[in-house]
Design an enzyme around this catalytic site. Structure first.
Site, PDB file in Angstrom:
ATOM      1  CB  THR A 173      62.787  21.915  30.198  1.00 54.58           C
ATOM      2  OG1 THR A 173      62.732  20.569  30.190  1.00 54.58           O
ATOM      3  CG2 THR A 173      62.855  22.581  28.845  1.00 54.58           C
TER       4      THR A 173
ATOM      5  CG  ASP B  18      73.990  17.286  21.530  1.00 49.59           C
ATOM      6  OD1 ASP B  18      73.528  18.476  22.005  1.00 49.59           O
ATOM      7  OD2 ASP B  18      74.368  16.408  22.140  1.00 49.59           O
TER       8      ASP B  18
ATOM      9  CE  LYS C 102      65.538  28.759  27.381  1.00 52.80           C
ATOM     10  NZ  LYS C 102      65.258  27.703  26.211  1.00 52.80           N
TER      11      LYS C 102
ATOM     12  N   GLY D 191      59.956  17.303  22.367  1.00 52.03           N
ATOM     13  CA  GLY D 191      59.598  18.103  23.595  1.00 52.03           C
ATOM     14  C   GLY D 191      58.094  18.562  23.241  1.00 52.03           C
TER      15      GLY D 191
ATOM     16  CE1 TYR E 116      65.166  26.246  31.348  1.00 49.62           C
ATOM     17  CE2 TYR E 116      63.822  27.852  32.573  1.00 49.62           C
ATOM     18  CZ  TYR E 116      64.138  27.045  31.399  1.00 49.62           C
ATOM     19  OH  TYR E 116      63.102  27.138  30.623  1.00 49.62           O
TER      20      TYR E 116
END
Ligand SMILES: NC(=O)c1ccc[n+]([C@@H]2O[C@H](COP(=O)([O-])OP(=O)(O)OC[C@H]3O[C@@H](n4cnc5c(N)ncnc54)[C@H](OP(=O)(O)O)[C@@H]3O)[C@@H](O)[C@H]2O)c1
Length: 282
Positions: free
Chosen positions: A61, A35, A128, A10, A124
């Protein structure tokens, strides 16, 4: 230090490898190699590579994608983080968990401090935040690093999208009532690499200095790139998307500043980024 960085393919993972490899030995697998949702794989990766510290940057994301698939969002961002936190704790290894300004609801009338109460308004943000809870309850040696509006050379991000869209449309309408701190992944990586030397575990906000709405950000991108495509500011209510970003997503980096960690202003960061981007394009 020997660092294990999840999400190594990323934007942030690549920036940490690019900027930290001279000083540290870095292993940075992408999701195909490690993973986070596979608890056994995570435990054996940590047991085998015996890192001095784990940076958990891997995440789902796609903010709108999280709204469409809440279970997957929670599996990757919640359960995946729980796996990394538990395995690092068992090995006695400190963890950095990279989190987001989306944990806040955006209703406050000042920038968010590290100690303000999260109240996510998106899947999201909720997933998180579940990751933050897992990290803080499972591994006492943790740094939670909340950041915002991240961009890097090769990533899927706002800067690259704006530059692409400007070549495809005669005019762009851009949301002007949602604010945050645009943050260059390279500067964020350096901030995290500084933070891990401190041993001062806790919750931090780490972004480039200064704030912008999406529209203000786009105007600066175009100004610095010599793009002349006109832009029109619009309210977020006119831009239909699955997730609702916090109207005030601005972070105050008080705790990091207390350690002497302060990233440059986002104008400066954007200029350096665009310069590097054009150099890489040849
Ligand atoms: N981008 C932003 O604007 C922003 C803002 C605030 C906070 N953050 C946080 O900052 C961190 C880094 O973001 P970024 O911009 O670098 O993200 P990114 O460019 O979208 O990369 C996401 C990374 O997560 C990996 N990943 C996806 N699913 C995974 C799984 N199940 N297990 C392990 N890794 C997995 C991906 O691997 P593959 O590509 O190999 O699948 C990729 O390397 C994330 O935790 C994110 O939540 C980002």
């Amino acid at each position: 230090m020997n660092l294990l960085v999840t999400g190594g393919t990323g934007q942030l993972g690549r920036a940490i490898t690019r900027l930290g490899s001279a000083q540290h030995q870095i292993t940075a697998p992408g999701s195909a190699e490690l993973d986070a949702t596979d608890a056994r794989a995570v435990a054996s990766a940590i047991a085998e590579s015996r890192p001095d510290l784990v940076i958990h940057a891997g995440a789902m994301t796609d903010v709108d994608g999280c709204e469409h698939d809440p279970k997957l969002a929670h599996r990757i961002n919640g359960l995946g983080t729980q796996n990394v936190a538990a395995a690092s704790a068992s090995a006695g290894t400190p963890i950095v968990y990279v989190s987001t300004n989306f944990v806040f609801d955006g209703s406050l009338e000042r920038p968010y401090l590290e100690f303000d109460t999260p109240n996510p308004i998106s899947l999201y943000g909720a997933s998180k935040l579940a990751g933050e809870h897992a990290v803080s309850s499972l591994n006492p040696q943790h740094y939670i690093v909340r950041t915002a509006m991240v961009y890097d050379e090769t990533g899927h991000n706002f800067v690259n999208s704006m530059l692409r869209l400007a070549t495809q449309h005669p005019k762009l309408t851009i949301v002007d009532d949602q604010y945050g701190n645009p943050t260059y992944a390279g500067d964020l990586a350096l901030g995290i690499l500084q933070l891990i030397q401190s041993g001062a575990f806790g919750t931090y906000h780490v972004t480039n200095a200064g704030t912008a709405s999406w529209h203000e950000w786009a105007v600066k991108i175009f100004e610095l790139s010599g793009v002349e495509t006109p832009t029109e500011p619009i309210p977020g209510s006119q831009f239909k998307r699955a997730a609702t970003p916090p109207a005030n997503g601005v972070l105050d980096n008080m705790a990091a500043a207390g350690l002497g960690i302060e990233l440059p202003h986002w104008h400066d960061a954007l200029e350096r980024y665009l310069h590097r981007r054009s150099e890489l394009a040849g």
